[in-house]
Design an enzyme around this catalytic site. Sequence first.
Site, PDB file in Angstrom:
ATOM      1  N   LEU A  55     -16.895   6.263   8.379  1.00 23.78           N
ATOM      2  CA  LEU A  55     -18.298   5.703   8.690  1.00 23.78           C
ATOM      3  C   LEU A  55     -18.407   5.290  10.356  1.00 23.78           C
ATOM      4  O   LEU A  55     -19.330   5.405  10.821  1.00 23.78           O
ATOM      5  CB  LEU A  55     -18.610   4.496   8.083  1.00 23.78           C
ATOM      6  N   GLY A  58     -14.112   0.917  15.113  1.00 26.14           N
ATOM      7  CA  GLY A  58     -14.405  -0.410  15.692  1.00 26.14           C
ATOM      8  C   GLY A  58     -13.237  -0.562  16.643  1.00 26.14           C
ATOM      9  O   GLY A  58     -12.467   0.279  17.188  1.00 26.14           O
ATOM     10  N   GLY A  59     -13.101  -1.871  17.310  1.00 24.00           N
ATOM     11  CA  GLY A  59     -12.038  -2.246  18.074  1.00 24.00           C
ATOM     12  C   GLY A  59     -10.585  -2.161  17.517  1.00 24.00           C
ATOM     13  O   GLY A  59      -9.848  -1.698  18.397  1.00 24.00           O
ATOM     14  N   ALA A  61     -10.563  -1.607  13.840  1.00 28.77           N
ATOM     15  CA  ALA A  61     -10.725  -1.256  12.460  1.00 28.77           C
ATOM     16  C   ALA A  61     -11.475   0.265  12.198  1.00 28.77           C
ATOM     17  O   ALA A  61     -12.031   0.484  13.061  1.00 28.77           O
ATOM     18  CB  ALA A  61     -11.504  -2.124  11.627  1.00 28.77           C
ATOM     19  N   CYS A  63     -13.870   2.431   9.359  1.00 31.71           N
ATOM     20  CA  CYS A  63     -14.303   2.262   8.282  1.00 31.71           C
ATOM     21  C   CYS A  63     -14.725   3.470   7.370  1.00 31.71           C
ATOM     22  O   CYS A  63     -15.051   4.506   8.290  1.00 31.71           O
ATOM     23  CB  CYS A  63     -15.752   1.538   8.373  1.00 31.71           C
ATOM     24  N   LYS A  81     -13.151  -1.262   4.947  1.00 28.81           N
ATOM     25  CA  LYS A  81     -12.871  -1.452   6.385  1.00 28.81           C
ATOM     26  C   LYS A  81     -11.234  -1.475   6.327  1.00 28.81           C
ATOM     27  O   LYS A  81     -10.702  -2.480   5.927  1.00 28.81           O
ATOM     28  CB  LYS A  81     -13.479  -2.771   7.077  1.00 28.81           C
ATOM     29  N   ASP A 173     -21.376 -13.259  18.230  1.00 26.36           N
ATOM     30  CA  ASP A 173     -21.295 -12.105  18.895  1.00 26.36           C
ATOM     31  C   ASP A 173     -22.430 -11.126  17.992  1.00 26.36           C
ATOM     32  O   ASP A 173     -22.198  -9.927  17.776  1.00 26.36           O
ATOM     33  CB  ASP A 173     -19.779 -11.191  18.228  1.00 26.36           C
TER      34      ASP A 173
END
Length: 336
Positions: A55, A58-59, A61, A63, A81, A173
């Site tokens: 999917l 991230g920084g 992680a 998904c 995740k 955030d």
Amino acid sequence: QLPHRVVDVAKAKMLPASKPVQKEKELPPQPPPVVYEPPSFGRKDGAAYQVGKMLGKGGFAVCYEGYLATKNGNKRKYALKIVRSKMPTKMEQKFQTELQIHSKMNHQNIVQFLRAFSFESSTYLVLELCPNGSLMDMVKRRKGLTEPEVRFYSVQIAGAIKYMHGKGIIHRDLKMGNIFLDKDMNAKIGDFGLAALLVTGKDMQTIRRTTLCGTPNYIAPEILEKGKKGHDHMVDIWSLGIIMFAMLTSKPPFQSSTTDEIYRRAKNRDYEWPKSEASSKYISQEAKEVVATMLQEAELRPDPDTIVQHDFFVSGYVPTSAEITTRLRDYPPQGE
Ligand code: ADP
């Protein structure tokens, strides 16, 4: 405390204006086709998740879709995740905060956290699946939303902020890239990695992480200022103001080529609405006004209830969830 913050701001200047730092080597290895949740109390045999398509990253992680076979032969879909079980200390801290805070959230506009477990050398978070990307993707694709659509999403986000603040949680955030869209195109706040439990005094670690890892476009000026205390949760209202501006115009108000310049403009509230003759979209006075209230000094910003009572919301049309689903889910239409 002071030297810390001075150093952080100086470092933050070197970051690119919009992309958080990403180090591939810290991402977890590719997951196996099936991951097993260890048996736990209340559940004799551990669940087996079939891993589907990726999917996003991230920084720290990655998904994937995860399918869980249910007793009646159906499959339930989740977002898995995945992070490395062993992480550098700083990331471990971020992740622990995320786990602790996210697992306590239960609201229709917050990505539902179901459980967390370790398998092989990774930690898995089982989350509600949001299959329609982020608000940022959608706003980019549509080059801004209509005012009724902006009302719809702003009410949802304001509701989630009210819920978090009521539980003493500041998200810190909030940005369009951290707001995901569920199957019906409802907004769901995700990524609690920078969230903090509201305590007296400031948590320097969290501020550091906000200035260093957060994207500067959404950061309230008081986070960067010295000696301001007591209105910490209002940083989320500032971010909602930025999000609303961005939904209306398709870009954040202080967008600039350097982080320095973004901070300077935010401090001076140096932003302009697109000229109506230059823009295909008309932006109402009420929309401009409500955004301006959120970009004031922290102590003057309205709370979520006050925001949704503003004329922008009260005297304009708010679409139903069904209308939003049909209007936005398959946008752009196939073949466009
Ligand atoms: P990080 O905390 O490392 O920044 P994110 O939470 O932003 O990681 O997740 C990385 C990416 O995975 C997101 O940008 C998004 O594309 C995808 N993602 C995260 N959570 C979900 C979810 N619940 N449903 C669908 N996709 C998700």
